[in-house]
Enzyme design. Structure first.
Site, PDB file in Angstrom:
ATOM      1  N   GLU A 234      31.051  45.666  39.549  1.00 37.43           N
ATOM      2  CA  GLU A 234      30.772  44.198  39.111  1.00 37.43           C
ATOM      3  C   GLU A 234      29.846  43.705  40.380  1.00 37.43           C
ATOM      4  O   GLU A 234      30.063  42.773  41.074  1.00 37.43           O
ATOM      5  CB  GLU A 234      32.206  43.364  40.178  1.00 37.43           C
ATOM      6  CG  GLU A 234      33.313  43.897  38.962  1.00 37.43           C
ATOM      7  CD  GLU A 234      34.410  42.397  38.781  1.00 37.43           C
ATOM      8  OE1 GLU A 234      35.143  42.723  40.121  1.00 37.43           O
ATOM      9  OE2 GLU A 234      35.004  42.762  37.805  1.00 37.43           O
ATOM     10  N   ASP A 313      41.971  45.019  34.156  1.00 39.81           N
ATOM     11  CA  ASP A 313      42.438  44.809  34.836  1.00 39.81           C
ATOM     12  C   ASP A 313      44.090  43.628  35.189  1.00 39.81           C
ATOM     13  O   ASP A 313      43.448  42.655  35.245  1.00 39.81           O
ATOM     14  CB  ASP A 313      40.941  43.960  35.413  1.00 39.81           C
ATOM     15  CG  ASP A 313      40.834  42.960  36.161  1.00 39.81           C
ATOM     16  OD1 ASP A 313      41.610  43.947  37.520  1.00 39.81           O
ATOM     17  OD2 ASP A 313      39.987  42.816  36.568  1.00 39.81           O
ATOM     18  N   GLU A 341      47.231  37.066  40.015  1.00 45.24           N
ATOM     19  CA  GLU A 341      45.683  36.660  38.971  1.00 45.24           C
ATOM     20  C   GLU A 341      45.946  35.972  38.072  1.00 45.24           C
ATOM     21  O   GLU A 341      45.544  34.981  37.743  1.00 45.24           O
ATOM     22  CB  GLU A 341      44.769  37.522  39.922  1.00 45.24           C
ATOM     23  CG  GLU A 341      43.423  37.810  39.512  1.00 45.24           C
ATOM     24  CD  GLU A 341      41.994  37.926  39.705  1.00 45.24           C
ATOM     25  OE1 GLU A 341      42.952  39.472  40.031  1.00 45.24           O
ATOM     26  OE2 GLU A 341      41.210  37.908  38.752  1.00 45.24           O
TER      27      GLU A 341
HETATM   28  C1  GCV Z   1      38.076  41.545  44.173  1.00 46.63           C
HETATM   29  C2  GCV Z   1      39.069  41.662  39.085  1.00 46.63           C
HETATM   30  C3  GCV Z   1      38.861  40.586  40.036  1.00 46.63           C
HETATM   31  C4  GCV Z   1      37.763  40.039  41.376  1.00 46.63           C
HETATM   32  C5  GCV Z   1      38.450  41.587  41.661  1.00 46.63           C
HETATM   33  C6  GCV Z   1      38.188  43.250  41.029  1.00 46.63           C
HETATM   34  C7  GCV Z   1      38.393  43.885  41.363  1.00 46.63           C
HETATM   35  O1  GCV Z   1      37.250  41.098  38.700  1.00 46.63           O
HETATM   36  O2  GCV Z   1      38.901  38.843  39.389  1.00 46.63           O
HETATM   37  O3  GCV Z   1      38.207  39.429  42.292  1.00 46.63           O
HETATM   38  O4  GCV Z   1      37.084  41.674  43.460  1.00 46.63           O
HETATM   39  O5  GCV Z   1      39.110  42.371  39.781  1.00 46.63           O
HETATM   40  O6  GCV Z   1      39.332  44.287  41.416  1.00 46.63           O
HETATM   41  O7  GCV Z   1      37.625  44.072  42.677  1.00 46.63           O
END
Ligand code: GCV
Length: 607
Positions: A234, A313, A341
Site C-alpha cells: 500500500e 484483510d 475496522e
Molecule cells: C495500516 C488495511 C487498512 C489500512 C491498514 C492496512 C494494513 O488496508 O485499511 O488502514 O494500514 O490494512 O494492515 O497495513
C-alpha cells in the site's frame, strides 16, 4: 476507569520500578489481610506457580515478570470468587503483541476509541497516570509487547529513531514495571533521510546505517522488543524497489538488531493495490502466498513473519491464510485485528473470540510462535470506545497466553470481572456477546463474500463500492450469479492449501455454507444443503440478522450496566440498530433488483 480491574481502586503510583515491586503493591491493596509471599526464580521467565500455604498465606513463585502475572492471576481469580487451589501457568507464546496504528499527530488509523495515548502534535506525549493504567491492563491480560506507532510510517514518525529517541526511552521505562516491552514500526527507506542515496538492503552503506542505528537505539532502550515492518505494501517502501525480495529486506534488519536480542517482525500484507478491475487473472487472496511461500527457510532466526489471519484483510469471514499452513521452516505470527475496522467500528457489538477459535481449529499445533493484534485502544475514558469492546482486548490476552482458552469461559470471566452481575444477568451478557459476531455477519455481507462496505471508511453497506476500484476486492454479482470461483478450475487460490483443507471447500455442494461465496461463483438458484436457494438464504440471513439485533438491543437494555457505560452502550446500540437496518435493506434490495427473484416469505424488499 480501569475496565476489568475496576475493583483495584487505587491507581498504580509512580516510582515502582520492577514487576515484583508492582506485584507487591497490587497484592497489598487487593488483599490487605492476606500474606502473599513472592519467590523469584529467574528460570521460570514469565511463568508462575501459585501455592496456598498452611495458615492462609499464599506463595507466588515465578520469573521476574512471572511473579507479576501470578499476582494478577491471583487477584482476578479471587475477584471471580475462585480460591485456594494451586495453579501453575506459563505463556504459550513469547511475544504477545498489541500493534497500535497511532500517528505522531495523535490520530489513529482505524482507531475508534479517541486519539492516541502516546502521541500529540507530532511528538511523543503521554499522561503518566493513563500509561500506568494501560500497563496494568496489558499485564493483567498477559500481554507483553506494545508497538506504539502505525505500520504506515509517515513523517515525523521516523524521528522515534532519531531526535525522539530519549522520549521513546522514557516511555519504555514507564512500561517496564508492567513487563511490557516496546516495539517500533520502522520506515524501510529511513537511511535515505541521512543522505544515503538508496535503501537497497544489499547495499553496504545501508546495512551499516541500520547497524549503527540499532546500536544507538538499543543503547537507549536495551529491552526494546524489535522493529515491525510494513514493506512494499500500500505504497510503503520496500526491497522490491531494488529488485530484492523480502528475505533480503528482513534479514538485513535482522542482522542489525541481532546483537541486542531484537526481533524483526515483518508483515506479509503484500498485494497489488492498484489492480485494474478488468483484470481477471489477478486474485488478491493469492498474493501473500505468491510473495512469501517460496522464501520458506530463507529468513534469519530473529525474523518473524506476521501474517493476517485471512488472505484478504480482516473481513468478517475469511478462511485461514494458507501462509500460516505452508511455511513450516519460518517463524510465524498470526495477526488479528481488535480494532473493528470492518466489524462495526466499536459501535456495533462484535466479540471476536469465537472467530479466533475457528481459526485455531484449522491451525496445526505449533505452526505459529506468536500472536499479534491491531489495537482497539485510544484515549477515550473507557479506552475502547464501546465499553463492551474491551472484551476483545482481554480475551485476546487470554488466548495469546493459552490458545486452549475456552471462548465461553473467557467471555464469562470478563463479564464477571467487569460488571459483577448476578448469575442470570452474567449468563445473558455472556451469551449475547458470544452471539454478536454471527449476528453482525448475518446482516452484513453474505456467505463469505466480504467487501460490500463503504469504501475507505469501512462502516455501513455499499454493495458496489469496491466493485470497479483498484483494490482487488470484487464479487462480480450480475443478474444470474455472484462470487468468484477460487478453486483450481477458477483462480487457483485453493491450490495454495494442503489437500486435507482444500477438499473441504472444493465442491460447492459440500463446502461449509459460510465460506460458499468466498470459494465459488454460484447462481442465485443454487440449492444449498438445507434445501434453500442461495438467494433465499441471502434474504433470510439479512432479515434474521436485523431481527436478532433488535432482540439483542432489548436484552442489553434490560441489564443493569452502571453509568457511564449504560449511556454509551444505549447510544451505540441505537446506531447499531440503524446500521443493521441499512445493511439488511440495501443488501437485500441490491440482490433483488439484480436477480428479480422475490423473497419466498414475502417480506418487504425495497425496489
Ligand atoms: C495500516 C488495511 C487498512 C489500512 C491498514 C492496512 C494494513 O488496508 O485499511 O488502514 O494500514 O490494512 O494492515 O497495513
Amino acid at each position: 476507569m480501569n475496565l476489568w480491574l475496576t475493583r483495584l481502586k487505587e491507581p498504580v503510583p509512580a516510582g515502582l520500578e520492577t514487576p515484583a515491586e508492582l506485584a507487591r503493591f497490587e497484592l497489598s491493596r487487593a488483599f490487605p489481610d492476606v500474606q502473599v509471599e513472592l519467590a523469584e526464580q529467574s528460570a521460570m521467565g514469565e511463568g508462575y506457580r501459585i501455592d496456598p500455604l498452611p495458615g492462609g498465606s499464599i506463595r507466588i513463585t515465578g520469573g521476574s515478570t512471572g511473579v507479576l502475572y501470578g499476582a494478577y492471576r491471583l487477584i482476578l481469580d479471587r475477584f471471580c470468587g475462585e480460591t485456594a487451589a494451586a495453579v501453575e501457568s506459563a505463556p504459550k507464546y513469547a511475544l504477545r503483541m498489541i500493534d497500535c496504528w497511532d500517528n505522531p499527530d495523535g490520530t489513529i488509523e482505524r482507531g475508534y476509541a479517541g486519539r492516541s495515548l502516546f502521541f500529540r502534535d507530532g511528538k511523543l506525549s503521554w499522561d503518566p497516570l493513563r500509561i500506568r493504567e494501560l500497563g496494568r491492563l496489558l499485564a493483567s491480560a498477559g500481554l507483553n509487547v506494545l508497538c506504539i506507532n502505525n505500520v504506515n510510517v509517515h513523517f515525523p514518525a521516523q524521528l522515534l529513531l532519531e531526535d525522539d529517541l530519549p522520549a521513546l526511552s522514557a516511555l519504555a521505562e514507564a512500561f517496564r514495571p508492567f513487563g511490557v516491552r516496546l516495539m517500533v514500526s520502522v520506515d524501510f527507506s529511513q537511511p535515505m533521510r541521512s543522505g544515503i542515496p538508496t535503501a537497497d538492503p544489499l547495499d553496504p552503506a545501508v546495512r551499516e546505517w541500520w547497524k549503527q542505528t540499532a546500536g544507538r537505539v538499543w543503547a537507549e532502550i536495551p529491552d526494546l522488543a524489535g522493529f515491525l515492518v510494513k514493506a512494499d505494501s500500500e505504497g510503503r517502501p520496500g526491497p522490491f524497489t531494488y529488485g530484492r525480495n523480502h528475505a533480503d529486506g528482513a534479514n538485513m534488519l535482522a542482522e542489525a538488531v541481532a546483537p541486542y536480542g531484537g526481533t524483526v517482525v515483518w508483515r506479509c500484507f503484500v498485494y497489488n493495490c492498484r489492480q485494474d478491475w478488468r483484470d481477471t487473472k489477478t486474485d488478491r487472496p493469492k498474493a501473500a502466498w505468491e510473495n512469501y511461500a517460496f522464501l520458506d527457510g530463507e529468513f534469519a532466526a530473529n525474523v518473524i513473519l506476521q501474517v493476517k489471519h485471512g488472505p484478504f484483510d480482516f473481513q468478517v469471514r475469511e478462511p485461514l491464510s494458507p501462509l500460516l499452513l505452508g511455511m513450516k521452516k519460518t517463524k510465524l505470527a498470526m495477526e488479528l485485528q481488535l480494532a473493528q475496522e470492518y466489524t462495526g467500528h466499536q459501535i456495533d457489538l462484535y466479540t471476536m473470540i469465537p472467530m479466533w477459535k475457528e481459526l485455531y481449529e484449522e491451525l496445526p499445533a505449533d505452526s505459529i510462535m506468536s500472536l499479534a493484534a491491531v489495537s482497539n485502544l485510544g484515549d477515550d475514558a473507557n479506552y475502547t470506545g464501546h465499553p463492551l469492546a474491551a472484551v476483545n482486548l482481554y480475551t485476546y490476552g487470554l488466548l495469546a497466553w493459552d490458545p486452549g482458552t475456552d471462548p465461553e469461559e473467557a467471555v464469562a470471566r470478563w463479564c464477571r470481572l467487569t460488571y459483577g452481575f448476578a448469575p442470570a444477568q452474567e449468563k445473558a451478557l455472556t451469551s449475547l456477546l458470544l452471539s454478536s459476531r454471527r449476528i453482525y455477519e448475518k446482516y452484513t455481507a453474505p456467505l463469505g463474500i466480504g467487501w460490500m462496505v463503504n469504501p475507505h471508511d469501512h462502516y455501513g453497506p455499499n454493495p458496489s463500492g469496491y466493485e470497479y476500484d483498484l483494490w482487488g476486492t470484487y464479487h462480480k454479482a450480475d443478474r444470474n450469479a455472484v462470487g468468484i470461483d477460487r478453486t483450481e478450475a477458477g483462480t487457483g487460490y485453493l491450490a495454495q492449501y494442503p489437500e486435507e483443507i482444500a477438499k473441504k471447500y472444493r465442491d460447492p455442494n459440500t463446502c461449509p455454507d459460510l465460506y460458499l461465496l468466498f470459494y465459488h461463483r454460484l447462481s442465485y438458484t443454487f440449492r444449498m444443503r438445507d434445501g434453500r436457494t442461495l438467494i433465499q438464504r441471502i434474504y433470510d440471513d439479512h432479515f434474521e440478522g436485523l431481527e436478532e439485533t433488535r432482540a439483542m438491543a432489548g436484552a442489553l437494555t434490560g441489564l443493569p450496566f452502571p453509568e457511564p457505560d449504560a449511556g454509551v452502550i444505549r447510544e451505540r446500540m441505537e446506531k447499531q440498530l440503524y446500521n443493521a437496518r441499512e445493511w439488511c435493506d440495501i443488501i437485500n434490495t441490491f440482490f433483488h433488483r439484480l436477480s428479480g427473484i422475490p423473497d419466498e416469505r414475502g417480506r418487504t424488499i425495497y425496489d
